[in-house]
Each structure stands twice: as structure tokens, then as C-alpha cells.
Design a protein around this motif. Structure first.
Motif, PDB file in Angstrom:
ATOM      1  N   PHE A   1       1.022  -1.210  -0.096  1.00 12.74           N
ATOM      2  CA  PHE A   1       0.032   0.018  -0.104  1.00 12.74           C
ATOM      3  C   PHE A   1       0.945   1.331  -0.228  1.00 12.74           C
ATOM      4  O   PHE A   1       1.841   1.170   0.835  1.00 12.74           O
ATOM      5  CB  PHE A   1      -0.873  -0.006   1.212  1.00 12.74           C
ATOM      6  CG  PHE A   1      -1.703   1.458   1.532  1.00 12.74           C
ATOM      7  CD1 PHE A   1      -2.621   1.639   0.440  1.00 12.74           C
ATOM      8  CD2 PHE A   1      -1.507   2.142   2.380  1.00 12.74           C
ATOM      9  CE1 PHE A   1      -3.363   2.759   0.625  1.00 12.74           C
ATOM     10  CE2 PHE A   1      -2.060   3.376   2.638  1.00 12.74           C
ATOM     11  CZ  PHE A   1      -3.159   3.715   1.785  1.00 12.74           C
TER      12      PHE A   1
ATOM     13  N   TRP B   1      -5.013   1.243  -2.364  1.00 13.09           N
ATOM     14  CA  TRP B   1      -5.706   0.297  -1.108  1.00 13.09           C
ATOM     15  C   TRP B   1      -6.186  -0.805  -1.732  1.00 13.09           C
ATOM     16  O   TRP B   1      -7.123  -0.709  -2.702  1.00 13.09           O
ATOM     17  CB  TRP B   1      -6.505   1.222  -0.205  1.00 13.09           C
ATOM     18  CG  TRP B   1      -7.091   0.148   0.942  1.00 13.09           C
ATOM     19  CD1 TRP B   1      -6.346  -0.096   2.064  1.00 13.09           C
ATOM     20  CD2 TRP B   1      -8.269  -0.407   0.842  1.00 13.09           C
ATOM     21  NE1 TRP B   1      -7.318  -0.867   2.871  1.00 13.09           N
ATOM     22  CE2 TRP B   1      -8.340  -1.214   2.046  1.00 13.09           C
ATOM     23  CE3 TRP B   1      -9.374  -0.455  -0.012  1.00 13.09           C
ATOM     24  CZ2 TRP B   1      -9.707  -1.857   2.569  1.00 13.09           C
ATOM     25  CZ3 TRP B   1     -10.324  -1.452   0.295  1.00 13.09           C
ATOM     26  CH2 TRP B   1     -10.555  -1.902   1.748  1.00 13.09           C
TER      27      TRP B   1
ATOM     28  N   SER C   1      -4.533  -6.369   5.062  1.00 14.68           N
ATOM     29  CA  SER C   1      -4.308  -4.992   4.568  1.00 14.68           C
ATOM     30  C   SER C   1      -4.033  -4.266   5.995  1.00 14.68           C
ATOM     31  O   SER C   1      -4.773  -4.538   6.953  1.00 14.68           O
ATOM     32  CB  SER C   1      -5.336  -4.248   3.923  1.00 14.68           C
ATOM     33  OG  SER C   1      -5.611  -4.708   2.716  1.00 14.68           O
TER      34      SER C   1
ATOM     35  N   TRP D   1      -4.060  -1.181   6.688  1.00 15.09           N
ATOM     36  CA  TRP D   1      -5.289  -0.048   6.799  1.00 15.09           C
ATOM     37  C   TRP D   1      -6.629  -0.656   6.463  1.00 15.09           C
ATOM     38  O   TRP D   1      -6.570  -0.771   5.448  1.00 15.09           O
ATOM     39  CB  TRP D   1      -4.853   1.068   6.413  1.00 15.09           C
ATOM     40  CG  TRP D   1      -3.518   1.722   6.569  1.00 15.09           C
ATOM     41  CD1 TRP D   1      -2.290   1.613   5.693  1.00 15.09           C
ATOM     42  CD2 TRP D   1      -3.023   2.645   7.532  1.00 15.09           C
ATOM     43  NE1 TRP D   1      -1.230   2.386   6.112  1.00 15.09           N
ATOM     44  CE2 TRP D   1      -1.834   2.915   7.325  1.00 15.09           C
ATOM     45  CE3 TRP D   1      -3.719   3.061   8.759  1.00 15.09           C
ATOM     46  CZ2 TRP D   1      -0.939   3.752   8.316  1.00 15.09           C
ATOM     47  CZ3 TRP D   1      -3.100   3.779   9.854  1.00 15.09           C
ATOM     48  CH2 TRP D   1      -1.737   4.147   9.488  1.00 15.09           C
TER      49      TRP D   1
ATOM     50  N   PRO E   1     -10.220   2.762   3.976  1.00 12.45           N
ATOM     51  CA  PRO E   1      -9.220   3.613   3.189  1.00 12.45           C
ATOM     52  C   PRO E   1      -9.526   4.984   3.590  1.00 12.45           C
ATOM     53  O   PRO E   1      -9.061   6.034   3.189  1.00 12.45           O
ATOM     54  CB  PRO E   1      -9.497   3.158   1.704  1.00 12.45           C
ATOM     55  CG  PRO E   1     -10.819   2.660   1.661  1.00 12.45           C
ATOM     56  CD  PRO E   1     -10.893   1.917   3.030  1.00 12.45           C
TER      57      PRO E   1
ATOM     58  N   TYR F   1      -7.911   6.334   8.825  1.00 10.22           N
ATOM     59  CA  TYR F   1      -6.693   5.761   9.002  1.00 10.22           C
ATOM     60  C   TYR F   1      -6.341   5.994  10.773  1.00 10.22           C
ATOM     61  O   TYR F   1      -6.458   6.921  11.148  1.00 10.22           O
ATOM     62  CB  TYR F   1      -5.586   6.363   8.340  1.00 10.22           C
ATOM     63  CG  TYR F   1      -5.784   6.202   6.790  1.00 10.22           C
ATOM     64  CD1 TYR F   1      -5.381   5.088   6.205  1.00 10.22           C
ATOM     65  CD2 TYR F   1      -6.620   6.851   6.079  1.00 10.22           C
ATOM     66  CE1 TYR F   1      -5.424   4.953   5.007  1.00 10.22           C
ATOM     67  CE2 TYR F   1      -6.609   6.713   5.047  1.00 10.22           C
ATOM     68  CZ  TYR F   1      -6.172   5.998   4.060  1.00 10.22           C
ATOM     69  OH  TYR F   1      -6.371   5.653   2.742  1.00 10.22           O
TER      70      TYR F   1
ATOM     71  N   TYR G   1     -11.431  -5.330   6.920  1.00 12.40           N
ATOM     72  CA  TYR G   1     -12.168  -4.465   5.640  1.00 12.40           C
ATOM     73  C   TYR G   1     -13.691  -4.848   5.717  1.00 12.40           C
ATOM     74  O   TYR G   1     -14.559  -4.196   5.308  1.00 12.40           O
ATOM     75  CB  TYR G   1     -11.450  -4.536   4.755  1.00 12.40           C
ATOM     76  CG  TYR G   1     -12.068  -6.047   3.950  1.00 12.40           C
ATOM     77  CD1 TYR G   1     -12.801  -5.873   3.027  1.00 12.40           C
ATOM     78  CD2 TYR G   1     -11.225  -7.192   4.115  1.00 12.40           C
ATOM     79  CE1 TYR G   1     -13.119  -7.113   2.055  1.00 12.40           C
ATOM     80  CE2 TYR G   1     -11.746  -8.491   3.406  1.00 12.40           C
ATOM     81  CZ  TYR G   1     -12.451  -7.985   2.550  1.00 12.40           C
ATOM     82  OH  TYR G   1     -12.929  -9.353   1.755  1.00 12.40           O
TER      83      TYR G   1
END
Length: 1163
Positions: A912, A920, A926, A928, A931, A934, A998
């Protein structure tokens, strides 16, 4: 809006004045007393007249009516008028709103008084010359008979009569010829269908006429100034023009409430007004016009991707006063016929319709072009995105050297975030409901063999078209004084006239850019009036993320007190020992209140001048020095100075406007002779951030006092609703300069940094001394993207050093470092080959003096010669080759900046780019998970050791079934030694925050391992942190005393636990704030100096032996494929040693480099 657009009332003393407390009104501008006029030996007051009473609409003591009854008592041109009530109360003491003009008379309207109040009964008198006060008729012979009426049937004509002066000793006063209106004979009666509620139809049967009614009116321009020469029309026919006072008189207009008049004045928007219903024989009408506003773009057409046979719509939204009345659309710069609306619809698309589309809107106030939108048309069965990923190298940990590639880099691939043709409905819209972008369709996990462990990494194997990642664009920064950095505390930030934010105690601000914003124009207003109101056009990242801007403010000049009844000259120039560049001359009686009243008291005048001869003021330049040309193109200006004006009454501090102000620019300050004939005066529109022309300047010779005759550029201006002015010339010798920013001095394509603000200051060199510029002319800033940035600059093809420029780069408040030019130029490092590099005369700012900062470079902006092959590939591009500059390959010449590489390393299993939120990828691993939000987390670790130690955080899935035991990423950071205690250091170590992944279905508590390098032993765990972990099961096993393991807390604990958590819409901002708090050891403070004993979570004691193994950063520097020479490496090591021995105050961390140091540690 607090940001005022200046009001200047040029009424002149003879104009109609609206007052609530004023006694006399006079024509002579040279008198010094505004309230009471004292007659001299040549003038005297007439008797008092009272020809009307305040019944009905009010009291009208008009000069025409007074002359009708007392012709011999009033002179032809009264010099002043005075009014009082029949109770002998002066008009200025009644508190009533009244109107007066010595050439028209006096009137008071009942509707303008307070509730339940009517006008008093007034009497007036006039000031006349003595020789005209009694014997006006006596010196003239008798009038002749009236001439026959020349009017034809149904028309109006004029009869004339004459008289002759019989006095031989002195001239007679008054007209020799007199006329009166007369009507022609009646026409044969014809049927007229026009029905008149009041009056009767005229001969043409198109309007109703009321022969006994008179309409008196007053027209004021923008800022309340008198509008001489305004055209009054009815149904498109010209009725009359306003006189020099902005007044008009029209007989025969019916006050029926249905008659509409149109008022037109050059430079103002046309205004329509209805004559109000009235039963009086005389009506009074007041009209206030608004300035014509140049057209400006509210929204540009949006780029789209479609398949053959589909449809697309492009829209442009343009505003202005008046609105545009014509639209044209262009495809690849060719006009599309039969497309004249603001919306362009293309159906049944073909491949040949691919290209750029833009709109040109025109109207009475000019023209404007939108930015081009790109239409991509692909075949019905063709891939909308290239399924093959682009190459993207990531740097691996120091202990993960890959023999297969013979480097520390591995290609994980990436998909460009370009638009693509997704699944759309049949609706035709300006903006698609869903935006589709090329993104990751498939990834596969690969295991890389490192020293004693396997490193998982996700590699992109296929790209596809999918919904774009939702992002937010942020601008943040500080508003500070240009001279000493003093913050503008608690100031207001305006956008489109609306306050949208405030600055903090330290001048900080943060603004989320509204969706569909094309041009971000912000105005910073200081409540304490220390600084000039400052309008800036701030670049931002359209793809999302935060961009940092430092707003430099000019300190407002202390006011000087001047008399409004005298000629005042203000000299403007800020360079000590040099002549003033500009003079402003204000004539007597030129100041007006915002109500249009002549102001005659003392004035506090503050005029702040931005002197282009002082290079330190360049960053404080307002807006972006652009204007819109006649064809609608946005074009650049070159400044010769800006000045901001603030006029206020001395007694009540009320804002004042001024008219007929003269501006003198010393022609000796204009070193480029071709600019003398193109110099113009401009004012800034604070809503659009564009400069609009106020007038031209003419060359004249003037003698200043007893000094020698000098040549000036002289222009006239009116200070109305705008307060910021600029002396500029349009410049057509334009180029673009290509610049790239990098994460390190390796200058690798994969390590380019987006979101860097690159600024260029155009300089004007002194003839013969190209390395010592005398003044700056323009300041521009651009944001770097994935392929760098192209900065606009003035250039010259014939003379290489005609224009020079300084270039600098900033990321989040951190100045990036330019490539060195001493002891000799290295074209491979600078990025520009010889001999073009020598022609550009590249010099870093420390070229002559090593004590100067290394964060900028200067060049001669030499336009590339079309006949020279080595100049056709950058870094300077001709103005018409912007697209070629933007799309230039990495191998093309460009200038470079780099970050001072810090002692830290980041590795994400799912790659990323924090500079590009659209990179992203939707994956459980991931770093983070969201998106648009953060969350940065840091743990503070204290090290008892005489050496600085490298500390790693290993972040794995802890409780989520999809990620448990899998690696999110690694973070390596070097500790910073406490300068007061030689055996103590500390480190702020990033770890992956616990929380939702996510899918937003369930949380994962990150399994965090904190691993110091070498022989270390855990001494202590923060008691509050340990208690929290015990009370929030499960509890991680901590059998190994060489490290620390925990399931990261879900809660943002704070400094008492040694944990620092910040959530922001931009990852860099979140990390910067969290780092500042961690360094400070507090939950709400910030520091750039590490406080080793404050807010600590863990304490380790490490062995005393010297580190002999190669460090991560040394290994990376020695990896094959590096472009840095041994001399550069030696210089880096010298700087490292210098920083180690530096005093405490110099130990600062950068935005992304907390320690400001390079590493020597091993892992």
C-alpha cells in the motif's frame, strides 16, 4: 461575509447624498469644513424656500419647482444647499434620512423614516454668486417669441426662444437659448388595444404615458460610486443617460407599478427596476448596480470510460454576472458543430470519439474554458483494464536479501488507478452514479526466504475493472506570519464567502475538500487585524489524502492618519535603501462611507505592499497570479508588486471607500522594457482566486517636487468592494519544469513520493548578473503525482538566463533535500544530462556557502531548442507540451528531491502506498482496514544501553479466524539516545492497531511482538498496561524475556499506558500526530525531541558490546544496483557522525523520520 470586497463611493460633493445627520451640501471640493459652509466675499445665501409639505410620500423642495415660483431668486448653478425644518432645526439634527443635491434640490421620503414617523416640513436655501443673486434678468434683453413647434403628428418636439446680453462691462449669467417641449398635431385616430391603468397610450400604442408625472432617479455603481453615463431604457428604447452625478429625470413615466426600466453601465451587470405605484406628480427612484463578474467554472466535465455503443454525457457549470449565454464544445481542440448547450450528450459511441472534451462558455462578461475531460472508448469485448499488472518493486527487510534478483527488492506488481468501463445503467448523467477504476482482481501469496524465517508477501497477478476506492482529500497546515512565523491564532477560513473553518492557537487548520471541487480557493481572515486578509489557491490531491500547506501572511502595515480634505500621497516600497516602487495619490474629498456619503474627517490609512524586490515575500503572494483571457484561457501574470488597502474613519473606525485614486509605478523599476506597454492594474476576486483587470497604465513624465523629472506608469483606480490590487503584465513566454520527489537518495522509480508540494519562484535577473536576481515575479506550487509534477515557469528561447527560478519541495512541513551541485555536477544524480544541464546552470542553494540549507536549487529556465536533440527530452518543456511533460517516462530528464532517509523501515504484506489512497487493496491482511479512516498506533519503548538499538514490531493476526497467525507487516525503528543520559535511549514503534478488518464484521486483536536487536532483556512492563491486558483476555504468552508479546488493545489507551493512538482521514497525518505525542510522552501534546522517561510502555536493558554486524541501512546502501557513489555514502556517514555529536536543540525529527538519524544497528 467577513472577507469584504471593497466599497468605494465616488459621489463627488455634487452628487445626491443620503444622510441622517448632515447640514449642507456643496459643489466645491476644495473647502475644508464638511459640516458647516461659510460663504466668502463672492457668494451669499438666498432666502429660504418652502414650496412643498410632507403630506403624501414626503417633502420635495426641488430646484425646478423653486425656480418655477421664484425664478429671479436662484442662480443657474448653486454652489451648495442647506436645509432646516420650519421649526428652525437643521437637517443634520433631525435624525431623518434625507436626500440633497445643489443641482437638483432636496427631498425626504416618508417611507424611509422609522415606523410611525414622517418627514418634517423642510425649507431650503442655496449658495449663489453675488453678481447673479439679484440682477439676473436686468442684464438680459427680452426673450424672443417661441419658434413654431416642429413636431409631426403624434410626436414631441422642442420650441426655442433666445435673448441677448445687454451688459458690456461683464458677461451675463444664464442660458442664451431656452427650449420647451411641444406636441405635434393630433394624428388621425386609430384603434389602440393597449389598456392603461394610469395615463394614456402613446402614439405608437406600445407604452402608457403620464404627461404630468416626473420620475427623478439616482444610479450608483459598485461600491456606491456615482454612475455617470448609465443608460436608462424602457422596452429596449433609450430614454436618457445619467448626468455626472448619476442622476436622471424622465417626464411622462407612469408610476403604475408595472413599468419596468433597465439600467445599463459599462463594467456593471444590467439591472431592471419597476417604477413603484404612486399618486404623486413626482417619483424618486434609486438604483444600485453590481460589478460585472467574470465567468468562472464551478464544475468541469468528468472523465469517463465507455464501451462502443454506450452513451456518455459531459457537463460544464459556469457562473458569473451576468450568466453565460452561449456554450461551445470541443473534441481534441476541434469545435463540435450544433452543440450549444451546457450539456454534451454522445450516443452510440465509436472508437474515433476517444479523446479530450472541453467546454467554452461566453457571455457579456467574457469567456472561460473548462479543463478537458478524457473519454476512453473501448471495444465491446475488449478489456477495459490491462489485466497484466505493472511492475512495482518493494524494499524487503535487511535480513531478506534475494539471491534470485541480487537485491533487497521484490516485484509485487500493481494496477494503475485509471478509470474503466464498468457496469452502468442506461441513465445519461453528468456524474456517474458509481465510479469504476482499474484495481486488483487477483493476488497470490508467495513465501520469500529470509535469514532464519519465511516472509509472506501478496503479489498482484491480475488487474480488472471494479468500483473505485472511496477517498477524501484533505488540506491542512499552518497560517503564520511571513516575517517571523507568528501564528494567526483563531482566525477564520472562508470558501465561496462562507466560513468553513478556523485556525487553532498555533495557526493550524485542517479542511476536507468538498466533493467535485476543481479549484480550492481559501481566504484567511485575522480577527485581530494583525495580518492582511490572504486569499490562496491551494493544490490538493484529487485521488485523496492530505496535503500540507504553510500559509505565509503579510503583517498589516500600521495606519497613518491623513486628512480627507487634502491631497495625500502614499509611497510603497519595502526594500531599505531603494526608491519606492509605487505611489498612491488620493485627491481631496475622495473618501466615501459605505452608504455613499462623502467623508470629510481624518482617515486611518493602512496600505500593505508586497515588494517583489524582497525574495522572502514570494511565498506570501496572494492567489496564484492567474487571469482569464478574452478567449477563456487561464493565463499567468508576472507581478511588479501587490498592495492591500484598508481605509477607516479615525473617530468610529468605519470602513471607507475611495474614488479617482491615481497609481504611479516608477518605470525605472521595470527592467524589462517590453513590459512598459503591457502593464495593467488588477484586482483580486476572493471567491474565484482570479485577477481581474481594473485598467491600463500609461507612460508619463512627472516632476516630483524639486527633484529631476522622472517617468512613471500612471493609472486610475477606484477602491470599492475589493481591497487587494496588483501591478502585473501578462507573460506569454511560458514553459514547464519536470520535478520528481523520492523516498531516498537511491532515486528509484518505485520510491517516488506523491503529495509533495513543489514550489517554483520565478526570478528576474539583473542584466549581466544572472546568478544574482533582483526581484521575483511569480510563485507557483504543484502537487506531485505518481509521475512527478510539471511546474509552470517563465522561460526564454533566445537568452538562456533571461528568466531564472528557485525550486523547493515540502512534504507535511518537512523540506526535502535537493541534489548537490558541489564540488562538481553529477548529471546522473541530478537527473539531467549534459550539455543541457550546464545551460540550465543548476545550483543547489549551498553551492557557494555550505552553511546554507540544502533544500532548494536554482536554474536558468532556458526554453528547449527544437533543433537540439538533447533538449527535447526534458526537464524543461514548451508550454504547449504539458501533456508530454506529465506523461514523460522515468528515463526522461527531470530534477530531483529526496527525503532525508530515517532510521526506520516499513513492510506490509499487502502493498500500500500511503501517498495514494486509491492504491488500497481490499484484503484481510491490509495494514489499514478502511481507506477513509486511518488509525495509527505506537508503543513507546525505553532502552538502557550505551548504544542506539534497532527495535522491530512483528504484527500478526491474533483473534480473527481469517488472519490468525498470518503476518500483517513489520516495522523497524532505531532508538534515539537521550542527550542528558548517555546510557538511555527510547523509540516510538508503530504497530498495527486492533479493530475491525475490511469486512467490518468482527474485530481482530493484533498479535504484536516487540523485538529489540542484540542481547536485550525485558526489565519492566507499564503496570497500567499489564493490568489492562490481564483484564482483557486472552492474554498472550510472554515466556521469552528477550522480547514482549501482547494482543494489542482495542481501546485508545493513552500516555499512562505508553500507547499512543490517533485516527485521521490521512495516514501520514495520523502517524505524525501520534509520533508527536509519543515523543512528548503525553496524550495531547507534541514534541520533536524524544523524552525518554515520559509515557513509557516497556523497558529493556541491552548488552554493552559494540555492534559489528552490518546494519539494515548499511546493507541496503551496499546492495547492487545502487546509483549512489561512495563519495555520497561517505558524506552520509559524516552527517551521521555530526548529528550524533550535535547539541540537544539540533536533534529534531522530521515528519516521517522521528530521529532525524541514519541507522547503524543490526537485527
Amino acid at each position: 461575509m467577513l472577507v469584504r470586497r471593497l466599497l468605494f463611493l465616488i459621489l463627488g460633493i455634487t452628487t445626491a447624498t443620503v444622510v441622517s445627520a448632515q447640514g449642507s451640501w456643496r459643489r466645491d471640493n476644495k473647502e475644508s469644513s464638511p459640516a458647516v459652509y461659510h460663504s466668502d466675499d463672492n457668494h451669499e445665501w438666498t432666502t429660504w424656500f418652502n414650496v412643498d409639505h410632507p403630506e403624501g410620500r414626503g417633502d420635495y423642495e426641488q430646484l425646478d419647482a423653486i425656480r418655477f415660483y421664484y425664478r429671479a431668486r436662484v442662480c443657474e448653478n448653486p454652489r451648495a444647499i442647506e436645509a432646516r425644518t420650519t421649526e428652525w432645526v437643521p437637517a443634520r439634527e433631525t435624525g431623518e434620512t434625507v436626500h440633497a443635491d445643489p443641482t437638483v434640490g432636496f427631498w425626504c421620503l416618508n417611507e424611509e423614516q422609522g415606523p410611525g414617523r414622517n418627514c418634517s416640513n423642510y425649507a431650503v436655501r442655496f449658495l449663489c454668486p453675488k453678481d447673479n443673486s439679484v440682477n439676473i434678468q436686468g442684464n438680459w434683453g427680452p426673450w424672443s417669441d417661441w419658434s413654431p413647434c416642429p413636431a409631426l403628428c403624434g410626436q414631441v418636439g422642442a420650441q426655442l426662444r433666445t435673448r441677448h446680453c445687454q451688459s458690456r462691462s461683464m458677461p451675463c449669467s444664464g442660458p442664451q437659448v431656452e427650449g420647451k417641449a411641444c406636441n405635434g398635431p393630433e394624428c388621425p385616430k386609430t384603434y389602440c388595444s393597449l389598456h392603461c391603468v394610469m395615463g394614456k397610450a402613446n402614439a405608437e400604442c406600445d407604452v402608457c404615458m403620464c404627461e404630468e408625472h416626473i420620475l427623478l432617479g439616482s444610479v450608483r455603481g459598485a461600491g456606491g460610486l456615482t454612475a455617470e453615463g448609465a443608460i436608462i431604457l424602457r422596452s429596449g428604447k433609450v430614454l436618457t443617460l445619467t448626468d455626472h452625478n448619476g442622476h436622471f429625470r424622465i417626464p411622462g413615466i407612469c408610476p403604475d407599478g408595472n413599468t419596468t426600466l433597465t439600467v445599463s453601465l459599462q463594467g456593471h451587470a444590467t439591472h431592471s427596476v419597476v417604477v413603484p405605484h404612486s399618486a404623486e406628480r413626482t417619483s424618486v427612484l434609486s438604483v444600485q448596480l453590481k460589478r460585472t463578474e467574470r465567468l468562472y467554472v464551478l464544475s468541469n466535465p468528468e472523465s469517463k470510460a465507455r464501451r462502443e455503443g454506450q452513451a456518455a454525457a459531459f457537463c460544464c457549470k459556469v457562473a458569473g454576472t451576468p450568466q453565460p449565454d452561449k456554450y461551445q464544445w470541443f473534441h481534441n481542440n476541434s469545435l463540435l458543430e450544433k452543440q450549444s448547450e451546457s450539456i454534451l450528450v454522445l450516443k452510440n459511441l465509436r472508437a474515433d470519439q476517444t479523446g479530450e472534451y472541453y467546454c467554452r462558455a461566453t457571455g457579456p462578461s467574457g469567456a472561460i474554458k473548462t479543463k478537458p475531460a478524457t473519454l476512453k472508448v473501448v471495444g465491446r469485448d475488449e478489456h477495459s483494464c490491462n489485466p497484466k499488472p505493472e511492475s512495482h518493486l518493494i524494499r524487503l527487510p535487511h535480513d531478506c536479501y534475494q539471491n534470485s534478483t541480487d537485491s533487497f527488492y521484490y516485484d509485487v506488481g500493481k494496477c494503475p488507478s485509471s478509470s474503466c468501463a464498468g457496469q452502468l445503467d442506461n441513465g445519461i448523467r453528468c456524474k456517474d452514479k458509481l465510479a469504476y477504476c482499474c484495481g486488483v482482481k487477483k493476488m497470490e501469496e508467495r513465501q520469500l526466504t529470509c535469514q532464519s524465517y519465511q516472509l509472506p508477501t501478496m503479489v498482484v497477478t491480475e488487474c480488472g475493472c471494479q468500483k473505485c476506492v472511496d477517498t477524501k482529500a484533505i488540506v491542512h497546515g499552518r497560517a503564520i506570519a511571513a516575517d517571523n512565523g507568528e501564528p494567526m491564532r483563531f482566525g477564520h477560513v472562508f470558501m465561496n464567502g462562507v466560513r468553513i473553518s478556523r485556525t487553532g492557537y498555533k495557526g493550524t487548520f485542517s479542511i476536507q475538500v468538498p466533493p467535485d471541487t476543481e479549484r480550492l480557493v481559501l481566504t484567511f481572515v485575522d480577527n485581530l487585524q494583525k495580518f492582511v486578509n490572504t486569499t490562496k489557491v491551494l493544490p490538493f490531491n484529487n485521488k485523496g489524502g492530505a496535503v500540507y500547506h504553510e500559509i505565509k501572511l503579510l503583517r498589516k502595515k500600521a495606519p497613518v492618519t491623513i486628512s480627507s480634505t487634502e491631497i495625500n500621497t502614499l509611497e510603497l516600497g519595502e526594500v531599505e535603501g531603494q526608491e519606492a516602487m509605487v505611489q498612491i495619490q488620493i485627491p481631496p474629498y475622495a473618501f466615501y462611507t459605505e452608504k455613499g456619503e462623502v467623508f470629510t474627517g481624518n482617515v486611518n490609512a493602512s496600505v500593505t505592499f508586497l515588494d517583489p524586490r524582497d525574495i522572502s515575500t514570494a511565498a506570501a503572494a496572494q492567489s496564484d497570479l492567474n487571469f482569464v483571457g478574452d478567449e477563456g484561457d487561464t493565463l499567468p501574470l508576472r507581478t511588479y508588486g501587490m498592495f492591500s488597502v484598508d481605509f477607516r474613519g479615525e473617530e468610529n473606525n468605519e470602513p471607507l471607500n475611495a474614488g479617482e485614486v491615481k497609481v504611479f509605478l516608477d518605470s525605472a523599476q521595470v527592467k524589462m522594457s517590453e513590459h512598459l506597454n503591457t502593464m495593467k492594474l488588477w484586482s483580486l476576486n476572493p471567491d474565484t482566486g482570479l485577477w481581474e483587470e481594473e485598467g491600463s497604465l500609461q507612460v508619463e513624465k512627472k516632476r516630483r517636487g524639486k527633484r529631476e523629472e522622472r517617468t512613471f506608469l500612471i493609472g486610475n483606480m477606484e477602491i470599492r468592494e475589493r481591497r487587494l490590487f496588483n501591478l502585473d503584465v501578462p507573460e506569454n513566454r511560458r514553459c514547464y519544469v519536470k520535478v520528481r520527489a523520492f523516498r531516498s537518495e537511491r532515486f528509484m522509480p518505485s520510491e517516488q513520493v506523491e503529495g509533495v508540494v513543489v514550489s517554483l519562484i520565478n526570478m528576474e535577473p539583473t542584466a549581466g548578473y544572472s546568478s544574482n536576481p533582483r526581484a521575483w515575479g511569480r510563485f507557483d506550487s504543484v502537487i506531485t503525482g505518481p509521475n512527478g509534477a510539471c511546474l509552470p515557469a517563465f522561460c526564454d528561447e533566445e537568452k538562456a538566463d533571461a528568466y531564472s527560478a528557485y525550486v523547493m519541495a515540502n512534504l507535511g512541513g518537512e523540506e526535502l533535500e535537493a541534489v548537490s551541485s558541489a564540488p562538481k555536477l553529477n548529471p546522473n544524480l541530478i537527473g539531467v544530462p549534459q550539455p543541457y544541464l550546464g545551460k540550465l546552470n543548476y545550483r543547489r542553494t549551498d553551492h557557494e556557502d555550505p552553511r546554507v540549507k540544502t533544500t532548494a536549487f536554482s536554474i536558468n529556465v532556458a526554453k528547449p531548442s527544437p533543433n537540439t536533440a538533447e533538449e527535447s527530452n526534458g526537464p524543461v518543456y514548451a508550454f504547449e507540451k504539458l501533456k508530454e511533460c506529465e506523461e514523460a517516462p522515468f528515463s526522461a530528464a527531470h530534477f530531483r528531491f529526496s527525503r532525508v532517509e530515517g532510521d526506520r523501515y516499513d513492510y506490509n504484506t499487502v502493498s500500500f502506498n500511503e501517498d495514494d489512497p486509491m492504491s488500497w487493496t481490499e484484503d484481510y491482511l491490509s495494514w489499514w482496514p478502511k481507506p477513509m479512516e486511518y488509525r495509527a498506533c505506537y508503543i513507546k519503548v525505553k532502552i538502557n544501553s550505551p548504544h542506539e538499538i534497532n527495535v522491530r514490531s512483528r504484527n500478526m493476526g491474533g483473534t480473527h479466524p481469517k488472519t490468525v497467525g498470518q503476518l500483517y507487516g513489520l516495522r523497524d525503528t532505531r532508538s534515539i539516545r537521550d542527550m542528558d543520559q548517555a546510557t538511555i535511549s527510547a523509540v516510538c514503534l508503530e504497530f498495527k492497531c486492533s479493530g475491525m478488518l475490511y469486512d467490518q464484521e468482527r474485530v481482530d486483536r493484533t498479535l504484536l511482538k516487540v523485538i529489540p536487536q542484540g542481547s536485550c532483556k525485558r526489565d519492566q512492563v507499564n503496570t497500567m498496561l499489564q493490568e489492562y491486558l490481564v483484564n482483557h483476555l486472552p492474554l498472550a504468552v510472554n515466556n521469552d524475556t528477550n522480547e514482549f508479546t501482547m494482543l494489542a488493545p482495542l481501546d485508545p489507551l493513552g500516555h499512562n499506558y505508553g500507547i499512543y493512538t490517533v485516527t485521521d482521514q490521512d495516514p501520514r497525518t495520523a502517524k505524525e500526530i501520534a509520533l508527536g505525542r509519543c515523543f512528548d510522552g503525553t496524550s495531547d501534546g507534541t514534541s520533536r525531541v524524544m523524552k525518554s522517561n515520559e509515557g513509557v510502555a516497556l523497558t529493556f536493558t541491552c548488552g554493552d558490546r559494540e555492534v559489528t554486524r552490518q546494519s539494515a541501512f548499511q546493507a541496503l546502501q551496499r546492495s547492487q544496483g545502487q546509483t549512489i557513489t561512495s563519495a555520497v555514502r561517505e558524506g552520509k556517514q559524516n552527517r551521521r557522525r555530526q548529528r550524533a555529536n550535535a547539541p540537544r536543540s539540533s536533534r529534531r525529527r522530521s515528519t516521517r523520520n522521528p530521529s532525524g538519524r541514519r541507522a547503524k544497528a543490526t537485527i
